[in-house]
Enzyme design. Structure first.
Site, PDB file in Angstrom:
ATOM      1  N   GLY A  83      12.380  19.862 -19.686  1.00 30.08           N
ATOM      2  CA  GLY A  83      13.717  19.961 -20.237  1.00 30.08           C
ATOM      3  C   GLY A  83      14.671  20.442 -19.155  1.00 30.08           C
ATOM      4  O   GLY A  83      14.280  20.728 -18.027  1.00 30.08           O
ATOM      5  N   GLY A  84      15.935  20.559 -19.494  1.00 26.06           N
ATOM      6  CA  GLY A  84      16.909  21.094 -18.549  1.00 26.06           C
ATOM      7  C   GLY A  84      17.634  20.033 -17.749  1.00 26.06           C
ATOM      8  O   GLY A  84      17.383  18.834 -17.873  1.00 26.06           O
TER       9      GLY A  84
ATOM     10  N   VAL B 140      19.774  18.936 -13.855  1.00 20.56           N
ATOM     11  CA  VAL B 140      19.397  18.625 -12.478  1.00 20.56           C
ATOM     12  C   VAL B 140      19.226  19.891 -11.637  1.00 20.56           C
ATOM     13  O   VAL B 140      19.902  20.898 -11.859  1.00 20.56           O
ATOM     14  CB  VAL B 140      20.451  17.707 -11.824  1.00 20.56           C
ATOM     15  CG1 VAL B 140      21.804  18.400 -11.714  1.00 20.56           C
ATOM     16  CG2 VAL B 140      19.989  17.218 -10.449  1.00 20.56           C
TER      17      VAL B 140
ATOM     18  N   TYR C 157      17.430  21.241  -7.462  1.00 20.39           N
ATOM     19  CA  TYR C 157      17.042  20.830  -6.107  1.00 20.39           C
ATOM     20  C   TYR C 157      15.822  21.605  -5.641  1.00 20.39           C
ATOM     21  O   TYR C 157      15.697  22.807  -5.898  1.00 20.39           O
ATOM     22  CB  TYR C 157      18.203  21.092  -5.137  1.00 20.39           C
ATOM     23  CG  TYR C 157      17.835  20.986  -3.676  1.00 20.39           C
ATOM     24  CD1 TYR C 157      17.657  19.738  -3.073  1.00 20.39           C
ATOM     25  CD2 TYR C 157      17.660  22.125  -2.891  1.00 20.39           C
ATOM     26  CE1 TYR C 157      17.310  19.629  -1.742  1.00 20.39           C
ATOM     27  CE2 TYR C 157      17.313  22.034  -1.552  1.00 20.39           C
ATOM     28  CZ  TYR C 157      17.137  20.778  -0.980  1.00 20.39           C
ATOM     29  OH  TYR C 157      16.799  20.688   0.351  1.00 20.39           O
ATOM     30  N   HIS C 158      14.908  20.903  -4.954  1.00 17.70           N
ATOM     31  CA  HIS C 158      13.805  21.513  -4.218  1.00 17.70           C
ATOM     32  C   HIS C 158      13.977  21.194  -2.751  1.00 17.70           C
ATOM     33  O   HIS C 158      14.451  20.103  -2.403  1.00 17.70           O
ATOM     34  CB  HIS C 158      12.461  20.925  -4.632  1.00 17.70           C
ATOM     35  CG  HIS C 158      12.027  21.255  -6.009  1.00 17.70           C
ATOM     36  ND1 HIS C 158      11.711  22.515  -6.410  1.00 17.70           N
ATOM     37  CD2 HIS C 158      11.816  20.461  -7.086  1.00 17.70           C
ATOM     38  CE1 HIS C 158      11.322  22.491  -7.677  1.00 17.70           C
ATOM     39  NE2 HIS C 158      11.393  21.254  -8.100  1.00 17.70           N
TER      40      HIS C 158
ATOM     41  N   ILE D  89      13.186  28.842 -13.451  1.00 18.93           N
ATOM     42  CA  ILE D  89      11.895  28.783 -14.145  1.00 18.93           C
ATOM     43  C   ILE D  89      12.015  27.798 -15.296  1.00 18.93           C
ATOM     44  O   ILE D  89      13.046  27.729 -15.961  1.00 18.93           O
ATOM     45  CB  ILE D  89      11.504  30.164 -14.710  1.00 18.93           C
ATOM     46  CG1 ILE D  89      11.314  31.165 -13.570  1.00 18.93           C
ATOM     47  CG2 ILE D  89      10.239  30.075 -15.559  1.00 18.93           C
ATOM     48  CD1 ILE D  89      11.112  32.584 -14.050  1.00 18.93           C
TER      49      ILE D  89
ATOM     50  N   LEU E 270       7.811  27.948 -11.360  1.00 18.57           N
ATOM     51  CA  LEU E 270       8.964  28.666 -10.823  1.00 18.57           C
ATOM     52  C   LEU E 270       9.199  28.265  -9.375  1.00 18.57           C
ATOM     53  O   LEU E 270       8.303  27.778  -8.681  1.00 18.57           O
ATOM     54  CB  LEU E 270       8.747  30.180 -10.924  1.00 18.57           C
ATOM     55  CG  LEU E 270       7.589  30.790 -10.134  1.00 18.57           C
ATOM     56  CD1 LEU E 270       8.019  31.165  -8.720  1.00 18.57           C
ATOM     57  CD2 LEU E 270       7.027  32.013 -10.861  1.00 18.57           C
ATOM     58  N   ALA E 271      10.425  28.481  -8.920  1.00 18.97           N
ATOM     59  CA  ALA E 271      10.767  28.250  -7.515  1.00 18.97           C
ATOM     60  C   ALA E 271      11.744  29.324  -7.073  1.00 18.97           C
ATOM     61  O   ALA E 271      12.734  29.604  -7.743  1.00 18.97           O
ATOM     62  CB  ALA E 271      11.360  26.861  -7.317  1.00 18.97           C
TER      63      ALA E 271
ATOM     64  N   CYS F  94      21.306  23.141 -12.688  1.00 15.90           N
ATOM     65  CA  CYS F  94      20.910  23.479 -14.061  1.00 15.90           C
ATOM     66  C   CYS F  94      22.047  23.290 -15.061  1.00 15.90           C
ATOM     67  O   CYS F  94      21.978  23.808 -16.179  1.00 15.90           O
ATOM     68  CB  CYS F  94      20.372  24.905 -14.120  1.00 15.90           C
ATOM     69  SG  CYS F  94      18.973  25.185 -13.032  1.00 15.90           S
TER      70      CYS F  94
END
Length: 317
Positions: free
Chosen positions: A139-140, A142, A144-145, A207, A220-221, A237
């Site tokens: 869910g949620g 956009v 970025y990683h 998260i 999580l990041a 987000c």
């Protein structure tokens, strides 16, 4: 039974590629697992009442794939997660022991969107995206990683802990809050109504989870040394009027403060900072979830069955 977290997920699973820029594959994966002499030890700290009692302390084990030194392609991490989830479901069906698993890694630059994400939160044309864009199963909105961001994918059998999604989200936040406080003297907190970890108005970690048959995945990041520029090309987000921050950025701000505890902190380079953050996160994960960490090799993953990544044309909207 499947649940989707409605908050934005930084640690997410790419199911459908929207825009496909092919990053260079990493080197031989068999060389990525640290040698025994270089593996991160679990450092025991003072017992906390969160979240379980001392009687249940260290009763269960968690296999850990520590790949934080490498940039693992998004599709590869997705495949590993799906394989582990499938494996755990089979164990539960056979009434066999189903322990927890944990991936720790970084990704090449990539944007991810949730199943219902709106393209209005993209500040670029999908046909000319700066990086890969994947629509995920979470869910949620956009996010970025990228390099410098420690991503943790716990694949947790909640039957081993507490079958409560609110508790699980708060526990993941607790892992990050403890690591930031104990290791970096960064006062981090939660914001009511939002999932993630913050320092003031800056979001340091995101998260989000998906739960199927009480097996939780995604995760999580935490922005450690991340270049935050790519966050400007989206509305992270879907949250307006909030900033994105990093450990490196905050430590730079703290240099001008007359704080003896912060003056005693080391001034590591980016590689050292990532190493310190990784050790702290794994340690706090062990403490919060009351599990012993067993480090696994890449060969453990080579036999997992993976599900193919669907193309955008195969997506049912």
């Amino acid at each position: 039974m499947t649940f989707l977290a409605t908050q934005c997920v930084v640690a997410s699973i790419p199911a459908y590629p929207v825009c496909n820029h092919q990053p260079k594959p990493p080197g031989c994966l068999s060389q990525r697992i640290q040698s025994k002499s270089d593996r991160i030890p679990v450092v025991k700290t003072q017992q906390s009442s969160f979240p379980t009692s001392q009687e249940s302390r260290r009763e269960s084990e968690c296999e850990c794939f520590n790949l934080y030194k490498e940039l693992v392609p998004y599709r590869q991490a997705w495949s590993w997660q799906k394989g582990i989830v499938k494996e755990k479901k089979a164990l539960i069906e056979r009434n066999e022991d189903c322990p927890d698993s944990l991936f720790v890694l970084q990704h090449p630059p990539v944007y991810t969107m949730g199943t219902g994400s709106s393209e209005k939160f993209l500040n670029f044309d999908l046909n000319d995206a700066p990086f890969d864009v994947h629509r995920t199963e979470r869910g949620g909105e956009v996010t970025y990683h990228g390099p410098g961001q420690i991503v943790m994918y716990p694949i947790i059998n909640l039957r081993n802990h507490k079958m409560d999604l609110h508790w699980y989200l708060r526990s993941l936040e607790e892992v990050i809050i403890r690591a930031l406080s104990k290791t970096f003297s960064i006062k981090a907190s939660r914001l009511e109504g939002l999932t993630g970890v913050w320092h003031g108005n800056q979001k340091l970690a995101a998260i989000g989870i998906r739960v199927s048959q009480w097996i939780a995945y995604h995760g999580l990041a935490l922005n450690v040394t991340t270049d935050l520029t790519p966050f400007r090309w989206i509305v992270p987000c879907g949250l307006q009027n909030y900033q994105v921050g990093s450990i490196r950025g905050l430590l730079g701000e703290f240099e001008s403060f007359d704080d003896s505890s912060r003056k005693q902190l080391p001034d590591p380079d980016d590689g050292q900072l990532l190493n310190i953050a990784c050790k702290s996160l794994i340690n706090e994960f062990s403490e919060v979830f009351q599990v012993g960490i067993n480090y696994e090799t890449i060969s453990r993953l080579e036999f997992l069955e993976s599900e193919p990544v669907k193309s955008l044309k195969e997506e049912v909207i």
